[in-house]
Write a protein that holds these residues in place. Structure first.
Motif, PDB file in Angstrom:
ATOM      1  N   VAL A 182       5.141   8.394  -3.796  1.00 47.34           N
ATOM      2  CA  VAL A 182       5.563   8.084  -2.441  1.00 47.34           C
ATOM      3  C   VAL A 182       6.764   7.154  -2.533  1.00 47.34           C
ATOM      4  O   VAL A 182       6.682   6.085  -3.168  1.00 47.34           O
ATOM      5  CB  VAL A 182       4.424   7.402  -1.660  1.00 47.34           C
ATOM      6  CG1 VAL A 182       4.883   7.066  -0.253  1.00 47.34           C
ATOM      7  CG2 VAL A 182       3.200   8.300  -1.624  1.00 47.34           C
ATOM      8  N   PRO A 183       7.879   7.523  -1.976  1.00 42.92           N
ATOM      9  CA  PRO A 183       9.052   6.622  -2.052  1.00 42.92           C
ATOM     10  C   PRO A 183       8.803   5.355  -1.235  1.00 42.92           C
ATOM     11  O   PRO A 183       8.378   5.419  -0.082  1.00 42.92           O
ATOM     12  CB  PRO A 183      10.180   7.473  -1.467  1.00 42.92           C
ATOM     13  CG  PRO A 183       9.486   8.489  -0.606  1.00 42.92           C
ATOM     14  CD  PRO A 183       8.172   8.773  -1.254  1.00 42.92           C
ATOM     15  N   PRO A 185      10.595   1.695  -0.054  1.00 43.50           N
ATOM     16  CA  PRO A 185      11.865   0.944  -0.003  1.00 43.50           C
ATOM     17  C   PRO A 185      11.768  -0.333  -0.843  1.00 43.50           C
ATOM     18  O   PRO A 185      10.699  -0.964  -0.936  1.00 43.50           O
ATOM     19  CB  PRO A 185      12.032   0.642   1.489  1.00 43.50           C
ATOM     20  CG  PRO A 185      11.167   1.647   2.203  1.00 43.50           C
ATOM     21  CD  PRO A 185      10.028   1.896   1.289  1.00 43.50           C
ATOM     22  N   ALA A 186      12.878  -0.691  -1.474  1.00 44.52           N
ATOM     23  CA  ALA A 186      12.907  -1.891  -2.334  1.00 44.52           C
ATOM     24  C   ALA A 186      12.655  -3.151  -1.530  1.00 44.52           C
ATOM     25  O   ALA A 186      11.995  -4.088  -2.012  1.00 44.52           O
ATOM     26  CB  ALA A 186      14.261  -1.975  -3.044  1.00 44.52           C
ATOM     27  N   ALA A 187      13.141  -3.205  -0.286  1.00 41.04           N
ATOM     28  CA  ALA A 187      12.920  -4.390   0.543  1.00 41.04           C
ATOM     29  C   ALA A 187      11.449  -4.576   0.835  1.00 41.04           C
ATOM     30  O   ALA A 187      10.928  -5.708   0.856  1.00 41.04           O
ATOM     31  CB  ALA A 187      13.709  -4.263   1.832  1.00 41.04           C
ATOM     32  N   LEU A 188      10.726  -3.423   0.996  1.00 35.99           N
ATOM     33  CA  LEU A 188       9.301  -3.518   1.269  1.00 35.99           C
ATOM     34  C   LEU A 188       8.547  -3.993   0.035  1.00 35.99           C
ATOM     35  O   LEU A 188       7.572  -4.741   0.134  1.00 35.99           O
ATOM     36  CB  LEU A 188       8.774  -2.155   1.745  1.00 35.99           C
ATOM     37  CG  LEU A 188       7.302  -2.089   2.172  1.00 35.99           C
ATOM     38  CD1 LEU A 188       7.025  -3.094   3.298  1.00 35.99           C
ATOM     39  CD2 LEU A 188       6.920  -0.686   2.618  1.00 35.99           C
ATOM     40  N   VAL A 189       9.036  -3.562  -1.167  1.00 36.58           N
ATOM     41  CA  VAL A 189       8.391  -4.010  -2.413  1.00 36.58           C
ATOM     42  C   VAL A 189       8.592  -5.497  -2.605  1.00 36.58           C
ATOM     43  O   VAL A 189       7.665  -6.230  -2.999  1.00 36.58           O
ATOM     44  CB  VAL A 189       8.929  -3.190  -3.596  1.00 36.58           C
ATOM     45  CG1 VAL A 189       8.365  -3.714  -4.913  1.00 36.58           C
ATOM     46  CG2 VAL A 189       8.579  -1.716  -3.444  1.00 36.58           C
ATOM     47  N   ASP A 190       9.795  -6.012  -2.333  1.00 35.81           N
ATOM     48  CA  ASP A 190      10.062  -7.454  -2.457  1.00 35.81           C
ATOM     49  C   ASP A 190       9.193  -8.258  -1.501  1.00 35.81           C
ATOM     50  O   ASP A 190       8.644  -9.320  -1.855  1.00 35.81           O
ATOM     51  CB  ASP A 190      11.537  -7.734  -2.193  1.00 35.81           C
ATOM     52  CG  ASP A 190      12.434  -7.106  -3.252  1.00 35.81           C
ATOM     53  OD1 ASP A 190      11.910  -6.790  -4.346  1.00 35.81           O
ATOM     54  OD2 ASP A 190      13.628  -6.870  -2.953  1.00 35.81           O
ATOM     55  N   ASP A 224      -1.117   2.017  -1.544  1.00 38.39           N
ATOM     56  CA  ASP A 224      -1.438   2.310  -2.936  1.00 38.39           C
ATOM     57  C   ASP A 224      -0.175   2.378  -3.782  1.00 38.39           C
ATOM     58  O   ASP A 224      -0.139   1.908  -4.930  1.00 38.39           O
ATOM     59  CB  ASP A 224      -2.191   3.642  -3.018  1.00 38.39           C
ATOM     60  CG  ASP A 224      -3.569   3.575  -2.353  1.00 38.39           C
ATOM     61  OD1 ASP A 224      -4.082   2.448  -2.194  1.00 38.39           O
ATOM     62  OD2 ASP A 224      -4.119   4.642  -1.952  1.00 38.39           O
ATOM     63  N   ALA A 225       0.873   2.999  -3.212  1.00 35.10           N
ATOM     64  CA  ALA A 225       2.128   3.084  -3.973  1.00 35.10           C
ATOM     65  C   ALA A 225       2.733   1.690  -4.215  1.00 35.10           C
ATOM     66  O   ALA A 225       3.269   1.392  -5.313  1.00 35.10           O
ATOM     67  CB  ALA A 225       3.115   3.979  -3.227  1.00 35.10           C
ATOM     68  N   ILE A 226       2.644   0.789  -3.237  1.00 32.71           N
ATOM     69  CA  ILE A 226       3.191  -0.585  -3.412  1.00 32.71           C
ATOM     70  C   ILE A 226       2.366  -1.349  -4.426  1.00 32.71           C
ATOM     71  O   ILE A 226       2.895  -2.077  -5.293  1.00 32.71           O
ATOM     72  CB  ILE A 226       3.217  -1.300  -2.061  1.00 32.71           C
ATOM     73  CG1 ILE A 226       4.194  -0.570  -1.101  1.00 32.71           C
ATOM     74  CG2 ILE A 226       3.621  -2.740  -2.204  1.00 32.71           C
ATOM     75  CD1 ILE A 226       4.181  -1.147   0.306  1.00 32.71           C
TER      76      ILE A 226
END
Length: 231
Positions: A182-183, A185-190, A224-226
């Motif tokens: 699942v793609p 976003p990098a901002a969401l991961v940070d 789950d992906a995060i």
């Protein structure tokens, strides 16, 4: 030789008919002559009335009673009977009223109309009732049949074949099936890293997936992906 009674009655009827016809004929002639129909015309009126009566009698005899036949029978009867009564001294034949002159003058057309209708109008016959279906008086006798012998059932039950087992479908091992990527976003991961670090500082334990999903407000597959990227 003795004459039969039936012949005497028949002759008497004929004589009576001749006398009645002659008197009625004379009365009609006198009335027509008094109403201004002189010469041969006065003799034609009795013939016209009698012919109409004959046409009505023939219609009643051949086609049976009908409203048309009885109507013209009454008209001809009134013409004949009226002439008989008028010439009996109740009417001054030297001074016939105008309405009677009009009736006598219009009689030929009326008689022609009646004769035409009686000759060319079809009779109204009522439909004959349908014959009710009657049962056959001599029905065919029923033939008694001998009872067929009943075969006794076999005491040994027949072997029932065992149902064939349906082969089970292969089930894939869930451990070997990798969830689709699942793609994220990098901002969401940070942002998730900051939330996880804050949770670990306050509780001293790593954040689980349900808590991360509740803190971020994301669907389960995205949580789950995060979490996989934070591990």
């Amino acid at each position: 030789m003795r004459t039969p009674t039936h012949s005497l009655r028949l002759d008497a009827v004929l004589v009576q008919a001749v006398i009645a016809g002659a008197l009625s004929f004379a009365h009609l002639h006198d009335l027509a002559a008094a109403a201004g129909q002189d010469g041969w015309k006065a003799w034609a009126y009795p013939i016209s009335v009698d012919l109409l009566l004959v046409a009505v009698w023939r219609r009643l005899r051949t086609d049976g009673p009908s409203r048309l036949a009885w109507c013209w029978f009454l008209i001809a009867l009134v013409a004949s009977l009226g002439a008989n009564i008028a010439t009996a001294g109740l009417l001054d034949l030297s001074d016939v009223p105008a309405w009677l002159r009009i009736l006598v003058a219009g009689w030929p057309a009326l008689a022609f109309l009646g004769g035409t209708l009686l000759a060319h109008t079809p009779a109204d016959h009522a439909p004959a009732p349908q014959a009710s279906a009657t049962p056959d008086p001599d029905p065919a006798p029923e033939v008694e049949r001998e009872p067929e012998p009943v075969s006794e059932p076999d005491p040994t039950p027949a072997a029932v074949p065992a149902p064939e087992e349906t082969p089970a479908l292969p089930v894939a091992d869930p451990a070997l099936v990798s969830p689709p990527a699942v793609p994220v976003p990098a901002a969401l991961v940070d942002h998730a890293r900051k939330v996880a670090a804050d949770h670990q500082e306050r509780t001293g334990a790593r954040i689980d997936t349900d808590t991360l999903r509740a803190r971020l407000g994301v669907p389960p597959h995205l949580a789950d992906a995060i979490a996989a990227q934070l591990a």
